[in-house]
Design an enzyme around this catalytic site. Structure first.
Site, PDB file in Angstrom:
ATOM      1  CD  GLU A  27      22.218  11.987 -43.834  1.00 21.08           C
ATOM      2  OE1 GLU A  27      22.262  11.681 -45.033  1.00 21.08           O
ATOM      3  OE2 GLU A  27      22.241  11.164 -42.900  1.00 21.08           O
ATOM      4  CG  ASN A 176      16.923   7.279 -43.187  1.00 21.44           C
ATOM      5  OD1 ASN A 176      16.408   7.591 -44.248  1.00 21.44           O
ATOM      6  ND2 ASN A 176      18.180   6.858 -43.100  1.00 21.44           N
ATOM      7  CD  GLU A 177      18.798   4.106 -46.465  1.00 23.02           C
ATOM      8  OE1 GLU A 177      19.911   3.730 -46.048  1.00 23.02           O
ATOM      9  OE2 GLU A 177      18.633   4.562 -47.624  1.00 23.02           O
ATOM     10  CE1 TYR A 242      20.896   8.805 -52.782  1.00 26.88           C
ATOM     11  CE2 TYR A 242      20.256   6.980 -51.375  1.00 26.88           C
ATOM     12  CZ  TYR A 242      20.471   8.335 -51.563  1.00 26.88           C
ATOM     13  OH  TYR A 242      20.271   9.207 -50.531  1.00 26.88           O
ATOM     14  CD  GLU A 294      17.947   9.118 -48.040  1.00 26.86           C
ATOM     15  OE1 GLU A 294      18.958   8.579 -48.518  1.00 26.86           O
ATOM     16  OE2 GLU A 294      17.687   9.125 -46.820  1.00 26.86           O
ATOM     17  CD  GLN A 351      22.406  14.238 -48.155  1.00 25.37           C
ATOM     18  OE1 GLN A 351      22.863  15.181 -47.532  1.00 25.37           O
ATOM     19  NE2 GLN A 351      22.417  13.000 -47.672  1.00 25.37           N
TER      20      GLN A 351
HETATM   21  O1  AHR Z   1      21.975  10.252 -48.592  1.00 23.71           O
HETATM   22  C1  AHR Z   1      23.020   9.553 -47.989  1.00 23.71           C
HETATM   23  C2  AHR Z   1      22.532   8.335 -47.219  1.00 23.71           C
HETATM   24  O2  AHR Z   1      21.968   7.425 -48.098  1.00 23.71           O
HETATM   25  C3  AHR Z   1      21.467   8.580 -46.204  1.00 23.71           C
HETATM   26  O3  AHR Z   1      21.964   8.989 -44.980  1.00 23.71           O
HETATM   27  C4  AHR Z   1      20.821   7.236 -46.075  1.00 23.71           C
HETATM   28  O4  AHR Z   1      19.457   7.313 -45.767  1.00 23.71           O
HETATM   29  C5  AHR Z   1      21.068   6.589 -47.411  1.00 23.71           C
HETATM   30  O5  AHR Z   1      21.631   5.334 -47.285  1.00 23.71           O
END
Ligand code: AHR
Length: 496
Positions: A27, A176-177, A242, A294, A351
């Site tokens: 990103e 995205n999101e 995450y 992600e 990432q």
């Molecule tokens: O990876 C960092 C961020 O996490 C990304 O931009 C987003 O998609 C997520 O919230």
């Protein structure tokens, strides 16, 4: 000492471990794309090819990187692809925006540069489109620009910019999101927006694989219900996971060590729940894969939100120290990916350089590999192989009831690979691996260190590094290994 027997069930294959499960994510956030991957063609102090750092290129090529998602993340819903094509000095300078960071973005890393990088890495590109501040026409134009073999104005522009042949990008994210940074939609509104985008995109390139933006179980169920009879416009449903409950990045307690591994293990349950929601919505009439596009650990030092009473690093760079614990957590998640390889169609670690759970870090002209890089590399034999179940005969459990030693196995025409994790923070394990067949040769590699808190750095790049592991025969089709605490190992068993 923990004593464990692992039985590899060659008679019950699970499915193919698609290389797409070992994807990465680049990103335009912090120093991931600019500085981490891209230093530009004018830079003299860092060896580069076509603007990309050579050291990083080589490290990623060796990893490998079979799939690469770009340009975001949250950045994708601000990104206008036309800004990143044509002569570099004529490209506009924009506000690069993602996750609260605002930086000057000169658009020097654009579509052609990114797709050149993918070709160099042998990575399949996965482009994330702009829904939040874009239009269906803008995204249709990007698909046409990249993929059209018909000599339209856009295809001729692509040729004029140096690529006469279509790029043939198959994977396209529709936002995205979008429940958050991608426009704060509610599920039904985004679902209708998705149907509109996907209908138009399919006209431009019927072979494009389209990814709808998922979120929580509730969002996903409502989303698919609203898409309703248009469900065949969806190829993959994106979810993000995450891990945020592991306390500080390096100075974590024993309890926090186990909390992070448990959270990594819970990724599999999220995939299973998502698969059940998809099955419910499609009635088994249409296949929708799960795109975990992600995933990884996000420590409190590197974020503005979430649990963890830990001071944030100022200024916020989204960079964090990657420890051996993070590498073990990644391996725990990968076990689940292998078990779910029928439902999980792609996954992208977040990432790829410098940002969050990065396998590669840079500092000026220096580069080093994190423990997670080595953990991923130890999984190389599994890419494209057939996943096999592993049965645990006996062994100790961790405070949360999880097995102390776990494993994943796969088979190719050349033999078997078994990756074992001793998750216990302080106990050694003696493992007997039974695999039925009687392979003739065995080789092993192990990743561990004195403490799970150990990291690599520019000054100490090899503190956590793989080493040879002794694999001893123990009767027909049986092999014995000893695993130190907090370690990860792969053994490769070959017929001759
Ligand atoms: O990876 C960092 C961020 O996490 C990304 O931009 C987003 O998609 C997520 O919230």
């Amino acid at each position: 000492m923990i004593d464990v027997t692992m039985i590899v069930r060659g008679d019950a294959p699970i499915g193919t471990i698609a290389p797409r499960l070992y994807g990465h994510f680049a990103e335009h956030l912090g120093r991931c794309c600019y500085d981490g991957l891209w230093v530009g063609t004018e830079r003299r102090d860092i060896p580069q090819r076509n603007g990309f750092r050579l050291d990083v290129l080589e490290a990623l090529r060796a990893l490998p990187v079979p799939l690469l998602r770009w340009p975001g993340g949250c950045y994708a819903d601000h990104y206008h692809w036309r800004d990143g094509i044509g002569p570099a000095d004529e490209r506009p300078r924009r506000l690069g925006m993602s996750c609260g960071l605002q930086v000057l973005d000169d658009n020097s890393l654009g579509t052609h540069e990114f797709l050149w990088l993918c070709a160099q890495l042998g990575a399949e590109p996965y482009l994330a489109g702009n829904v939040g501040s874009g239009t269906p026409q803008e995204l249709c134009d990007w698909v046409e620009y990249c993929n059209s073999a018909v000599p339209t104005t856009l295809a001729r522009m692509r040729a004029a910019n140096g690529h006469p042949e279509p790029f043939g990008v198959r994977l396209w994210g529709v936002g995205n999101e979008n429940w958050g940074c991608g426009g704060n939609y509610d599920a039904p509104t985004y679902a209708r927006e998705y149907v509109r985008y996907a209908t138009m995109l399919r006209h431009v390139d019927p072979s494009a694989e389209l990814v709808i933006c998922g979120h929580t179980d509730e969002w996903n169920a409502e989303l698919l219900a609203t898409v309703g009879r248009h469900i065949n416009l969806i190829d993959h449903l994106s979810i993000h996971h995450y891990w945020t409950h592991g306390g500080p990045e390096t100075e974590f307690s024993e309890q926090e060590y186990y909390a992070l591994l448990a959270e990594a293990a819970s990724t599999e349950a999220f995939v299973e729940r998502t698969a059940a929601i998809i099955a419910d919505a499609t009635g088994g009439q249409h296949r929708i894969g799960i795109a975990l596009d992600e995933w990884g650990v996000w420590h409190p030092e590197a974020r503005l939100w979430g649990p963890g009473d830990v001071p944030r690093r100022e200024p916020l760079t989204y960079e964090q120290a990657g420890t051996l614990r993070d590498a073990l957590a990644a391996a725990v998640a990968l076990e689940g990916f292998h078990r779910q390889c029928q439902q999980l169609t792609l996954a992208n670690l977040a990432q790829v350089v410098n940002v969050l759970h990065a396998p590669v870090m840079t500092d000026g002209a220096r580069m080093w590999l994190t423990p997670t890089y080595h953990a991923l590399r130890l999984h190389r034999p599994h890419l494209g192989a057939t996943a096999l179940p592993v049965q645990l005969e006996h062994g100790a459990t961790l405070p949360d009831g999880q097995p102390a030693v776990s494993a994943t196995a796969s088979r190719t025409g050349e033999g078997l690979a078994v990756t074992l994790i001793n998750r216990h923070i302080s106990e050694e394990a003696r493992v007997l691996v039974r695999c039925g067949d009687a392979p003739e040769s065995a080789a092993g590699q192990i990743l561990t260190s004195a403490s799970p808190r150990d990291t690599n750095s520019a000054d100490e790049p090899d503190r956590v590094a793989p080493a040879e592991l002794a694999v001893a025969p123990d009767g027909p089709g049986a092999w014995r290994v000893e695993l130190p605490p907090h370690s990860l190992a792969t053994i490769v068993l070959r017929a001759a």
